[in-house]
Design a protein around this motif. Sequence first.
Motif, PDB file in Angstrom:
ATOM      1  N   GLU A  64     -15.393  -3.307  -2.424  1.00 21.85           N
ATOM      2  CA  GLU A  64     -13.922  -4.086  -2.568  1.00 21.85           C
ATOM      3  C   GLU A  64     -12.735  -4.098  -1.824  1.00 21.85           C
ATOM      4  O   GLU A  64     -12.453  -2.793  -1.429  1.00 21.85           O
ATOM      5  N   HIS A  65     -11.896  -4.968  -1.530  1.00 27.49           N
ATOM      6  CA  HIS A  65     -10.967  -4.954  -0.536  1.00 27.49           C
ATOM      7  C   HIS A  65      -9.834  -3.729  -0.985  1.00 27.49           C
ATOM      8  O   HIS A  65      -9.317  -3.741  -2.311  1.00 27.49           O
ATOM      9  N   ARG A  66      -9.641  -2.922  -0.029  1.00 30.21           N
ATOM     10  CA  ARG A  66      -8.712  -1.727  -0.303  1.00 30.21           C
ATOM     11  C   ARG A  66      -9.008  -0.873  -1.444  1.00 30.21           C
ATOM     12  O   ARG A  66      -7.924  -0.428  -1.985  1.00 30.21           O
ATOM     13  N   SER A  67     -10.188  -0.693  -1.574  1.00 32.20           N
ATOM     14  CA  SER A  67     -10.558   0.021  -2.980  1.00 32.20           C
ATOM     15  C   SER A  67     -11.179   1.517  -2.663  1.00 32.20           C
ATOM     16  O   SER A  67     -12.116   1.515  -2.112  1.00 32.20           O
ATOM     17  N   SER A  68     -10.279   2.594  -3.044  1.00 28.36           N
ATOM     18  CA  SER A  68     -10.695   3.785  -2.928  1.00 28.36           C
ATOM     19  C   SER A  68     -11.901   4.054  -3.689  1.00 28.36           C
ATOM     20  O   SER A  68     -12.674   5.124  -3.430  1.00 28.36           O
ATOM     21  N   SER A  69     -11.734   3.488  -4.871  1.00 32.07           N
ATOM     22  CA  SER A  69     -12.948   3.725  -5.889  1.00 32.07           C
ATOM     23  C   SER A  69     -14.285   3.319  -5.360  1.00 32.07           C
ATOM     24  O   SER A  69     -15.318   3.570  -5.714  1.00 32.07           O
ATOM     25  N   GLY A  70     -14.261   2.029  -4.753  1.00 35.57           N
ATOM     26  CA  GLY A  70     -15.432   1.294  -4.345  1.00 35.57           C
ATOM     27  C   GLY A  70     -15.888   2.485  -3.200  1.00 35.57           C
ATOM     28  O   GLY A  70     -17.132   2.353  -3.007  1.00 35.57           O
ATOM     29  N   VAL A  71     -15.038   2.863  -2.248  1.00 36.42           N
ATOM     30  CA  VAL A  71     -15.498   3.687  -1.232  1.00 36.42           C
ATOM     31  C   VAL A  71     -16.196   5.134  -1.925  1.00 36.42           C
ATOM     32  O   VAL A  71     -17.209   5.548  -1.543  1.00 36.42           O
ATOM     33  N   ALA A  72     -15.477   5.519  -2.899  1.00 37.52           N
ATOM     34  CA  ALA A  72     -15.968   7.009  -3.583  1.00 37.52           C
ATOM     35  C   ALA A  72     -17.396   6.722  -4.251  1.00 37.52           C
ATOM     36  O   ALA A  72     -18.225   7.421  -4.383  1.00 37.52           O
ATOM     37  N   LYS A  73     -17.740   5.377  -4.783  1.00 40.67           N
ATOM     38  CA  LYS A  73     -18.793   4.979  -5.251  1.00 40.67           C
ATOM     39  C   LYS A  73     -19.753   4.948  -4.227  1.00 40.67           C
ATOM     40  O   LYS A  73     -20.989   5.585  -4.531  1.00 40.67           O
ATOM     41  N   LEU A  74     -19.897   4.429  -3.070  1.00 42.45           N
ATOM     42  CA  LEU A  74     -20.400   4.411  -1.936  1.00 42.45           C
ATOM     43  C   LEU A  74     -20.841   5.872  -1.518  1.00 42.45           C
ATOM     44  O   LEU A  74     -21.938   6.255  -1.110  1.00 42.45           O
ATOM     45  N   TYR A  75     -19.949   6.560  -1.514  1.00 42.84           N
ATOM     46  CA  TYR A  75     -19.910   8.096  -0.979  1.00 42.84           C
ATOM     47  C   TYR A  75     -21.052   8.633  -2.234  1.00 42.84           C
ATOM     48  O   TYR A  75     -22.020   9.575  -1.508  1.00 42.84           O
ATOM     49  N   ARG A  76     -20.856   8.631  -3.421  1.00 42.61           N
ATOM     50  CA  ARG A  76     -21.861   9.383  -4.398  1.00 42.61           C
ATOM     51  C   ARG A  76     -23.131   8.760  -4.212  1.00 42.61           C
ATOM     52  O   ARG A  76     -24.167   9.632  -4.735  1.00 42.61           O
ATOM     53  N   LYS A  77     -23.506   7.818  -3.647  1.00 39.66           N
ATOM     54  CA  LYS A  77     -24.958   7.128  -3.492  1.00 39.66           C
ATOM     55  C   LYS A  77     -25.170   7.347  -2.194  1.00 39.66           C
ATOM     56  O   LYS A  77     -26.378   6.918  -1.980  1.00 39.66           O
ATOM     57  N   LEU A  78     -24.333   8.007  -1.206  1.00 42.00           N
ATOM     58  CA  LEU A  78     -24.982   8.241   0.199  1.00 42.00           C
ATOM     59  C   LEU A  78     -26.277   9.142   0.026  1.00 42.00           C
ATOM     60  O   LEU A  78     -26.033  10.272  -0.641  1.00 42.00           O
TER      61      LEU A  78
END
Length: 371
Positions: free
Chosen positions: A140-154
């Motif tokens: 999601e645009h400019r979403s650190s929580s969205g990035v954190a979610k992707l990181y947890r699933k890496l």
Amino acid sequence: MNEIDLLPEAIELAGVNHVKVRIKSGPRKLLYFGGCDYFRLARSGIMGRALIRAAASQMSVSASRMTTGNHPLYTEVEQKMARFFAAEFALIVSNGYLTNLIAAQGMAGDFGQVWIDARAHASLQDAALHLKAGKILKFEHRSSSGVAKLYRKLPSGSRAILLTDGMFPVDGAVAPLAEYVKVTASERVWLMIDDAHAAGVLGENGRGTIEHWGIKRERVIQTVTLGKAFGAFGGAIIGGKEFCRKVVVKSRAFTGSTPPPLPFMAVAKKSISILAHPRLRNALHNRCDHLASELEKGGFKWERNPGPILFIPMKDEQSASRMRGRLLKAGIYPSLLRYPGGGSEIYFRFVISSSHTPGQLSTLAHAVCSV
């Protein structure tokens, strides 16, 4: 419209802050708040003289830098760019759009996943394909929580690269890079930041969003254009020397393209020196403060972002038409846009430059606030 009925009306320079344009009532000279020439260096007599002097000697190297086209001026500009951005190395490439694609070709196959902002510039979307990763995932645009979610699933052992604009061109908002770094505190995650609009504009020294947020350059690739704040033409990849060497070896777009015309490198060399000093940046931010004050007096709340861009979305065509009429009546070019990734179907985008006068900004504010 033009002959093929696709491009908008042609705009011609008519002074530092005005343009000539043909509308239904005929040719008009209008106050201009468009484009990305934030310091009006592209219209500067100093830049023009530098270009003419260089053009008298040689226009183009007419070859790839990997064959017979590696003129010393490219190296000089690269060295100045590296010093300007406080980076180890800068690599000049043919244009700003290609910077991301060329950088991506240098990293092709290095990452298992690509994470990309949902409203990333088209050049980043193209670059994502050239990274040749297993997955391209939007957040999601400019979403650190969205990035954190992707990181947890890496997946364990996999590496990812995050692609985002530094300052988004539509509304001047900046990506929360410091938060991205915080939620992906791992050597497995890199950032590639398209700082085309922030370079020269943001940060105490004009080094863009990296300086704006105070993040380290470790595992960060920064791409910039010379065609906006710097008033020239061409692009540059900012990073470590070893990374840039890898790009030269692996990128077919770099190997197979002719670099920017030499006169524009002479302009870039001059503009880098000018923007190394804060005078124009201070003037730009002062102009933004003045416009914000004038808009507030008129009852218009500017949702202010760090960038010098006034973004006004329109509800419908009728609202846009009324706003356009007010702007033309005030003698202002109506910069009504429909741009991919803008988040709004139709909007006005007004760009403040360091050369706009208080009176011109007040004229814009009055037109925007008029009922």
